[in-house]
Design an enzyme around this catalytic site. Sequence first.
Site, PDB file in Angstrom:
ATOM      1  N   HIS A  86       0.823  -1.216   0.000  1.00 54.67           N
ATOM      2  CA  HIS A  86       0.000   0.000   0.000  1.00 54.67           C
ATOM      3  C   HIS A  86       0.854   1.261   0.000  1.00 54.67           C
ATOM      4  CE1 HIS A  86       0.106   0.077   4.565  1.00 54.67           C
ATOM      5  NE2 HIS A  86       0.026   1.371   4.354  1.00 54.67           N
ATOM      6  N   ASP A 222       0.950  -7.633   2.509  1.00 50.55           N
ATOM      7  CA  ASP A 222       1.091  -6.217   2.149  1.00 50.55           C
ATOM      8  C   ASP A 222       2.562  -5.818   1.994  1.00 50.55           C
ATOM      9  OD1 ASP A 222       0.805  -3.508   1.809  1.00 50.55           O
ATOM     10  OD2 ASP A 222      -0.604  -3.228   3.474  1.00 50.55           O
ATOM     11  N   SER A 642       4.000   2.302   8.423  1.00 46.01           N
ATOM     12  CA  SER A 642       3.790   1.256   7.430  1.00 46.01           C
ATOM     13  C   SER A 642       5.078   1.045   6.667  1.00 46.01           C
ATOM     14  CB  SER A 642       2.677   1.638   6.469  1.00 46.01           C
ATOM     15  OG  SER A 642       1.460   1.264   7.027  1.00 46.01           O
TER      16      SER A 642
HETATM   17  N1  ARG Z   1      -4.711   0.749   7.547  1.00 47.63           N
HETATM   18  C1  ARG Z   1      -3.405   0.681   7.008  1.00 47.63           C
HETATM   19  C2  ARG Z   1      -2.710   2.075   7.101  1.00 47.63           C
HETATM   20  O1  ARG Z   1      -3.229   2.966   7.696  1.00 47.63           O
HETATM   21  C3  ARG Z   1      -3.375   0.106   5.640  1.00 47.63           C
HETATM   22  C4  ARG Z   1      -4.011   0.927   4.592  1.00 47.63           C
HETATM   23  C5  ARG Z   1      -3.980   0.387   3.197  1.00 47.63           C
HETATM   24  N2  ARG Z   1      -5.082  -0.474   2.890  1.00 47.63           N
HETATM   25  C6  ARG Z   1      -6.332  -0.061   2.488  1.00 47.63           C
HETATM   26  N3  ARG Z   1      -7.258  -0.955   2.279  1.00 47.63           N
HETATM   27  N4  ARG Z   1      -6.643   1.180   2.305  1.00 47.63           N
HETATM   28  O2  ARG Z   1      -2.128   2.633   6.241  1.00 47.63           O
HETATM   29  N1  ASP Z   2      -1.243   1.593   7.842  1.00 52.05           N
HETATM   30  C1  ASP Z   2      -0.514   2.648   8.479  1.00 52.05           C
HETATM   31  C2  ASP Z   2       0.517   3.281   7.563  1.00 52.05           C
HETATM   32  O1  ASP Z   2       0.335   3.333   6.378  1.00 52.05           O
HETATM   33  C3  ASP Z   2       0.069   2.177   9.763  1.00 52.05           C
HETATM   34  C4  ASP Z   2      -0.855   2.405  10.906  1.00 52.05           C
HETATM   35  O2  ASP Z   2      -1.569   3.410  10.902  1.00 52.05           O
HETATM   36  O3  ASP Z   2      -0.846   1.585  11.813  1.00 52.05           O
HETATM   37  O4  ASP Z   2       1.483   3.870   7.988  1.00 52.05           O
END
Ligand code: ARG
Ligand code: ASP
Length: 766
Positions: A86, A222, A642
Amino acid sequence: MNRNIILSLLFSIAIALPTFAGEGMWLPLLLKALNEEEMQSMGMKMSAEDIYSVNQGSLKDAIAHFGGFCTSEVISDQGLLLTNHHCGYSEIQSHSTLDKNYLKDGFWASNLSEELANPGLFARFIDRIIDVSEDVLAGTDAATTDAERDAIIAKNIDALKGTMVLKAYEEVQIKPFFNTNQYFAFVTVTYNDVRLVGAPPESIGKFGADTDNWEWPRHTGDFALFRIYAGQDNMPADYSAENKPYTPKHSLPISLDGVEEGDFTLVFGFPGRTKQYLPGVAVEQTLNVLNPAKIEIRDNALGIVGKAMREDPNIKLKYASKFASIANYWKKWIGESLGLEKTNALDKKAKFEAELVQRSPAAKTYLEEFDTYYKAIEPYALVKDYFSEVTGRNIELMRVASISKRLVDRYDNNGEEGYKGYAGRVIPFFEGLYKNYDASVDKAVFTSLVELYKNNIDAKYVPKAIQGNVNGLADKVYNGSMLANGEKYIKLLKEGSPADVVKALNADPGFQVYNEWAEVYHQEAAVQYSGINTKIDSLQRLYMKAQMDAFPEKKFYPDANSTLRVTYGQVNGYEPKDGVWYEPVTTLGGVIAKYIPNDYEFDVHPKLVELYNDKDFGEYATQDGKIPVCFLGSNHTTGGNSGSPAIDAYGNLIGLNFDRVWEGTMSDINYDKSICRNIMVDARYILFVVDKFAGAGHLIEEMNLVHPKLGQVNLMPTVGEKACCADGSDCSKCETMCTPEGLVKSCKKCMKKQKQCKKHKDCCKS
Ligand code: ARG
Ligand code: ASP
């Protein structure tokens, strides 16, 4: 000692450890003073110096800020860089077309020449961190106003930058900590040629997509691979076909031994922003006013875009990245609010504040002032969030108009020169934006969000331009504005004179709507907001200091601010609700169990099903023959973390951080060790996908795979140095001490690096 004895010894040590600690994002240069002892008591076998050292290669030399928004780490001596799928998503998307769809099908370069350049993307290393608080704050005690204090600080920073001795390619950033009570300087080296090497298909890299996002149990692979390229001298260089793979100061070995509940974990990266030290009244406002508003706006936009994406594959490709990023924080805010409620965050704040006031009576005044300020700022804060979400984020035509407004301002203030400098940056940005733009989708978003704004925001902040019938307005804007037609607008930007462009913009119905809206917003809300916010900021500085002074026995860590931090904890499950325990590890069987053929979130690639059915797992399976996929830890992470490596007690990569659990998403405001968990992809799943699924064994060959739990401890084998066994001897002794192939393979690799012997057999005999 045979393998079983070693293993059972290691496991009994793990079980005897204290359960876990987790809260805190620590500055690497302070680990020795603040954390080393605790980290070692939790099982860490390294020293603070192994993690962060100015004088010798250390873990930090493998960690790079990825594009400024994610973290990445070097995992081979040829600059191979690991981050999340991502995090590389928009790069993968930008190289994709419907025919050559790397999002859908994945991408694997089979040699260096196939690796894909990404203009604008950078990998930034931290060379050293210096506490510059004394220099930066010198003379500020005498300041009588905030403005005076700010001016002294700015002057001090300038002077300090002037005296710092930097090598070629080094840059320095000086950043405030603890609400400007402390300052640290970060000397950085930035590489600007970062190429895409490999990415699994979305059905692996984004498996579970938005349904599973922020949730456990998780089964997402991921990850994506990039490579840093450098000039002939291994120093940063702009993209050139002549550039060579970068030779890092350190690259992370990868553990094949996996994790067990209770294992020590360290996550090293660039967390973006947290707000741990706010007064309760601020948290209450987030919970009751701001989060619900932002959630509702995005609810509306996502419903429209999501529907269009499901109906048209072209739109799906164009909007994939934008949708994911809007959906991401939409869901985060929902989880955050639920978590704040469930953990009684407001009660906790109230209790803390009562104790603080007892210890430090001055805090009472601060808290009363906060009450007044937060009450006063509330209507403006709401309009601010609305305005920026609606015009700056979700309606793309308004976003284009807002950037175009800056172009017009440059022209008005600085003439053609000012215009041209800015246009040079804006045109490529717009080209990228319009490549993924659909005016009919945007028009539907416009209609919905303008209506919502008018319904929910006080009439005082609603410009005339958006009053009246919204459908009629949408027709007028989307039929009449050149901003709805990228080709036309870009042609004008490229070929028209600055005066022509400015004239056309000023006459444009879309631009006019934005302009009027922005004017009302600035006059009626933004000015008021920033006046009060300045007072809140300066009060927060005093309040932060009061907290630190009142609790001298407590170790304070600064809020995240996109600087390099270490967070550590242990592999740990959690109790999401009464009577339910979540195990900390998931496996490939769980991917197969979630499989919904042809579903846009839960499809599984036939090759992966085949590997699963054939149990074709290579050396990447657990002891009971399963392919691990994700695991949980009690490491305190946030957005920006991330792509951060999860590192074991010895400094090896065991996983890749990418998310947090639903119940714990409030950790940015109120970390609660009972339910805040970060989610990592198991390194063995990454290796399995690269090797078995993608057939990219040449990439595995580059990596340094190790077996720390089999006794091969591999303490900090910086490139060019020897890897060590548990007893401190070098790897020539490995064969007699530890068992099977993995060990021998790693020994071979380490010796190969030293170029001391050609074959591992020779080296292990000697
Ligand atoms: N929640 C994670 C972060 O904040 C992964 C985000 C990417 N995935 C998604 N389905 N948007 O970045
Ligand atoms: N998914 C998040 C990021 O892209 C990580 C988090 O918020 O825990 O940095």
